[in-house]
Design a protein around this motif. Structure first.
Motif, PDB file in Angstrom:
ATOM      1  N   VAL A  10       0.815  -1.213   0.000  1.00  8.73           N
ATOM      2  CA  VAL A  10       0.000   0.000   0.000  1.00  8.73           C
ATOM      3  C   VAL A  10       0.850   1.265   0.000  1.00  8.73           C
ATOM      4  CG1 VAL A  10      -2.043  -1.073   0.992  1.00  8.73           C
ATOM      5  CG2 VAL A  10      -0.353  -0.071   2.506  1.00  8.73           C
ATOM      6  N   ALA A  11       2.121   1.169   0.396  1.00 13.41           N
ATOM      7  CA  ALA A  11       3.006   2.336   0.356  1.00 13.41           C
ATOM      8  C   ALA A  11       4.457   1.867   0.396  1.00 13.41           C
ATOM      9  CB  ALA A  11       2.729   3.268   1.537  1.00 13.41           C
ATOM     10  N   LEU A  12       5.296   2.560  -0.340  1.00 12.00           N
ATOM     11  CA  LEU A  12       6.729   2.315  -0.267  1.00 12.00           C
ATOM     12  C   LEU A  12       7.304   3.254   0.785  1.00 12.00           C
ATOM     13  CD1 LEU A  12       7.561   2.049  -4.070  1.00 12.00           C
ATOM     14  CD2 LEU A  12       7.155   0.193  -2.445  1.00 12.00           C
ATOM     15  N   GLN A  13       8.259   2.762   1.553  1.00  8.08           N
ATOM     16  CA  GLN A  13       8.867   3.546   2.618  1.00  8.08           C
ATOM     17  C   GLN A  13      10.366   3.605   2.409  1.00  8.08           C
ATOM     18  OE1 GLN A  13       7.376   1.055   5.832  1.00  8.08           O
ATOM     19  NE2 GLN A  13       5.667   2.466   6.197  1.00  8.08           N
ATOM     20  N   GLU A  14      11.045   4.322   3.273  1.00 12.98           N
ATOM     21  CA  GLU A  14      12.504   4.433   3.176  1.00 12.98           C
ATOM     22  C   GLU A  14      13.177   3.121   3.555  1.00 12.98           C
ATOM     23  OE1 GLU A  14      13.788   7.671   5.609  1.00 12.98           O
ATOM     24  OE2 GLU A  14      12.691   9.160   4.436  1.00 12.98           O
ATOM     25  N   ASP A  15      14.446   3.013   3.178  1.00 15.29           N
ATOM     26  CA  ASP A  15      15.308   1.897   3.583  1.00 15.29           C
ATOM     27  C   ASP A  15      14.754   0.526   3.195  1.00 15.29           C
ATOM     28  OD1 ASP A  15      17.149   3.693   4.736  1.00 15.29           O
ATOM     29  OD2 ASP A  15      15.994   3.728   6.599  1.00 15.29           O
ATOM     30  N   GLN A  17      11.760  -0.610   2.753  1.00 21.85           N
ATOM     31  CA  GLN A  17      10.608  -1.028   3.540  1.00 21.85           C
ATOM     32  C   GLN A  17       9.343  -0.685   2.761  1.00 21.85           C
ATOM     33  OE1 GLN A  17      10.701  -2.342   7.029  1.00 21.85           O
ATOM     34  NE2 GLN A  17      12.722  -2.780   6.199  1.00 21.85           N
ATOM     35  N   ALA A  18       8.280  -1.406   3.066  1.00 20.34           N
ATOM     36  CA  ALA A  18       6.983  -1.110   2.460  1.00 20.34           C
ATOM     37  C   ALA A  18       5.899  -1.380   3.494  1.00 20.34           C
ATOM     38  CB  ALA A  18       6.749  -1.978   1.229  1.00 20.34           C
ATOM     39  N   LEU A  19       4.812  -0.644   3.385  1.00 16.39           N
ATOM     40  CA  LEU A  19       3.635  -0.898   4.202  1.00 16.39           C
ATOM     41  C   LEU A  19       2.738  -1.809   3.387  1.00 16.39           C
ATOM     42  CD1 LEU A  19       2.175  -0.124   6.856  1.00 16.39           C
ATOM     43  CD2 LEU A  19       0.999   1.644   5.531  1.00 16.39           C
ATOM     44  N   VAL A  20       2.337  -2.939   3.980  1.00 18.77           N
ATOM     45  CA  VAL A  20       1.474  -3.875   3.275  1.00 18.77           C
ATOM     46  C   VAL A  20       0.177  -4.067   4.044  1.00 18.77           C
ATOM     47  CG1 VAL A  20       3.360  -5.130   2.149  1.00 18.77           C
ATOM     48  CG2 VAL A  20       2.520  -5.914   4.381  1.00 18.77           C
ATOM     49  N   ASP A  21      -0.844  -4.512   3.309  1.00 17.20           N
ATOM     50  CA  ASP A  21      -2.138  -4.838   3.895  1.00 17.20           C
ATOM     51  C   ASP A  21      -2.279  -6.355   3.908  1.00 17.20           C
ATOM     52  OD1 ASP A  21      -5.050  -5.591   3.747  1.00 17.20           O
ATOM     53  OD2 ASP A  21      -5.248  -3.447   4.098  1.00 17.20           O
ATOM     54  N   LEU A  22      -2.412  -6.906   5.113  1.00 18.28           N
ATOM     55  CA  LEU A  22      -2.592  -8.346   5.299  1.00 18.28           C
ATOM     56  C   LEU A  22      -4.016  -8.575   5.776  1.00 18.28           C
ATOM     57  CD1 LEU A  22       0.712  -8.738   7.281  1.00 18.28           C
ATOM     58  CD2 LEU A  22       0.311  -9.829   5.085  1.00 18.28           C
ATOM     59  N   SER A  23      -4.948  -8.613   4.847  1.00 20.56           N
ATOM     60  CA  SER A  23      -6.369  -8.815   5.176  1.00 20.56           C
ATOM     61  C   SER A  23      -6.866  -7.814   6.208  1.00 20.56           C
ATOM     62  CB  SER A  23      -6.608 -10.241   5.659  1.00 20.56           C
ATOM     63  OG  SER A  23      -6.289 -11.154   4.640  1.00 20.56           O
ATOM     64  N   VAL A  25      -4.960  -5.828   8.138  1.00 20.38           N
ATOM     65  CA  VAL A  25      -3.902  -5.462   9.077  1.00 20.38           C
ATOM     66  C   VAL A  25      -2.759  -4.869   8.281  1.00 20.38           C
ATOM     67  CG1 VAL A  25      -2.245  -6.343  10.773  1.00 20.38           C
ATOM     68  CG2 VAL A  25      -4.550  -7.310  10.660  1.00 20.38           C
ATOM     69  N   ARG A  26      -2.314  -3.687   8.694  1.00 20.74           N
ATOM     70  CA  ARG A  26      -1.199  -3.044   7.990  1.00 20.74           C
ATOM     71  C   ARG A  26       0.082  -3.233   8.780  1.00 20.74           C
ATOM     72  NH1 ARG A  26      -3.209   1.865   4.294  1.00 20.74           N
ATOM     73  NH2 ARG A  26      -4.838   0.633   3.284  1.00 20.74           N
ATOM     74  N   LYS A  27       1.147  -3.568   8.051  1.00 19.18           N
ATOM     75  CA  LYS A  27       2.418  -3.894   8.677  1.00 19.18           C
ATOM     76  C   LYS A  27       3.550  -3.422   7.788  1.00 19.18           C
ATOM     77  CE  LYS A  27       4.927  -8.042  10.173  1.00 19.18           C
ATOM     78  NZ  LYS A  27       5.485  -7.471  11.362  1.00 19.18           N
ATOM     79  N   SER A  28       4.599  -2.942   8.401  1.00 18.78           N
ATOM     80  CA  SER A  28       5.788  -2.554   7.660  1.00 18.78           C
ATOM     81  C   SER A  28       6.681  -3.782   7.510  1.00 18.78           C
ATOM     82  CB  SER A  28       6.531  -1.450   8.417  1.00 18.78           C
ATOM     83  OG  SER A  28       7.600  -0.975   7.634  1.00 18.78           O
ATOM     84  N   PRO A  35      13.098  -5.715  -4.546  1.00 20.40           N
ATOM     85  CA  PRO A  35      13.166  -4.253  -4.666  1.00 20.40           C
ATOM     86  C   PRO A  35      12.299  -3.681  -5.788  1.00 20.40           C
ATOM     87  CG  PRO A  35      15.174  -5.252  -5.496  1.00 20.40           C
ATOM     88  CD  PRO A  35      14.362  -6.357  -4.859  1.00 20.40           C
ATOM     89  N   GLN A  36      11.851  -4.532  -6.718  1.00 24.03           N
ATOM     90  CA  GLN A  36      11.012  -4.068  -7.825  1.00 24.03           C
ATOM     91  C   GLN A  36       9.547  -3.920  -7.420  1.00 24.03           C
ATOM     92  OE1 GLN A  36      12.339  -7.070  -7.449  1.00 24.03           O
ATOM     93  NE2 GLN A  36      11.237  -8.664  -8.551  1.00 24.03           N
ATOM     94  N   ALA A  37       9.185  -4.312  -6.202  1.00 29.83           N
ATOM     95  CA  ALA A  37       7.795  -4.229  -5.744  1.00 29.83           C
ATOM     96  C   ALA A  37       7.310  -2.782  -5.769  1.00 29.83           C
ATOM     97  CB  ALA A  37       7.664  -4.802  -4.337  1.00 29.83           C
ATOM     98  N   GLN A  38       6.082  -2.599  -6.245  1.00 30.02           N
ATOM     99  CA  GLN A  38       5.463  -1.280  -6.347  1.00 30.02           C
ATOM    100  C   GLN A  38       4.122  -1.290  -5.610  1.00 30.02           C
ATOM    101  OE1 GLN A  38       6.894   1.460  -7.944  1.00 30.02           O
ATOM    102  NE2 GLN A  38       8.671   0.087  -7.971  1.00 30.02           N
ATOM    103  N   VAL A  39       3.574  -0.109  -5.375  1.00 32.56           N
ATOM    104  CA  VAL A  39       2.257   0.016  -4.753  1.00 32.56           C
ATOM    105  C   VAL A  39       1.238  -0.766  -5.579  1.00 32.56           C
ATOM    106  CG1 VAL A  39       0.409   1.645  -4.160  1.00 32.56           C
ATOM    107  CG2 VAL A  39       2.793   2.208  -3.645  1.00 32.56           C
ATOM    108  N   ASP A  40       0.373  -1.495  -4.906  1.00 33.45           N
ATOM    109  CA  ASP A  40      -0.679  -2.356  -5.461  1.00 33.45           C
ATOM    110  C   ASP A  40      -0.177  -3.711  -5.946  1.00 33.45           C
ATOM    111  OD1 ASP A  40      -2.876  -0.748  -4.824  1.00 33.45           O
ATOM    112  OD2 ASP A  40      -2.677   0.390  -6.689  1.00 33.45           O
ATOM    113  N   ASP A  41       1.137  -3.971  -5.886  1.00 34.10           N
ATOM    114  CA  ASP A  41       1.640  -5.309  -6.173  1.00 34.10           C
ATOM    115  C   ASP A  41       1.311  -6.212  -4.988  1.00 34.10           C
ATOM    116  OD1 ASP A  41       2.798  -4.645  -8.599  1.00 34.10           O
ATOM    117  OD2 ASP A  41       4.851  -4.550  -7.824  1.00 34.10           O
TER     118      ASP A  41
END
Length: 75
Positions: A10-15, A17-23, A25-28, A35-41
């Motif tokens: 759901v969001a790319l972060q520094e270093d 890291q990414a914020l993901v949605d796990l059903s 629950v959001r977790k960094s 490293p090629q992962a993008q938002v909505d992947d």
């Protein structure tokens, strides 16, 4: 037994890291291995690390199977 689950970025972060949605629950997590992962992947998450990209249809099928498990049952 090890379990890796699909999560939507759901969001790319520094270093790397990414914020993901796990059903809901959001977790960094670390995306250093993907490293090629993008938002909505969809990524496969294991112990706080994305270990691969996943096709959106396959991610939805897998999440639907998890949703069918009774609460408290071993995965």
């Amino acid at each position: 037994m090890c379990l890796a689950i699909p999560a939507r970025v759901v969001a790319l972060q520094e270093d790397q890291q990414a914020l993901v949605d796990l059903s809901g629950v959001r977790k960094s997590i670390s995306i250093a291995l993907v490293p090629q992962a993008q938002v909505d992947d969809y990524v496969i998450v294991h112990v706080g690390h994305a270990i691969g990209l996943l096709d959106p249809e396959e991610a939805q099928r897998t999440l639907a199977l998890f949703a069918e498990l009774p609460a408290g049952s071993p995965a």
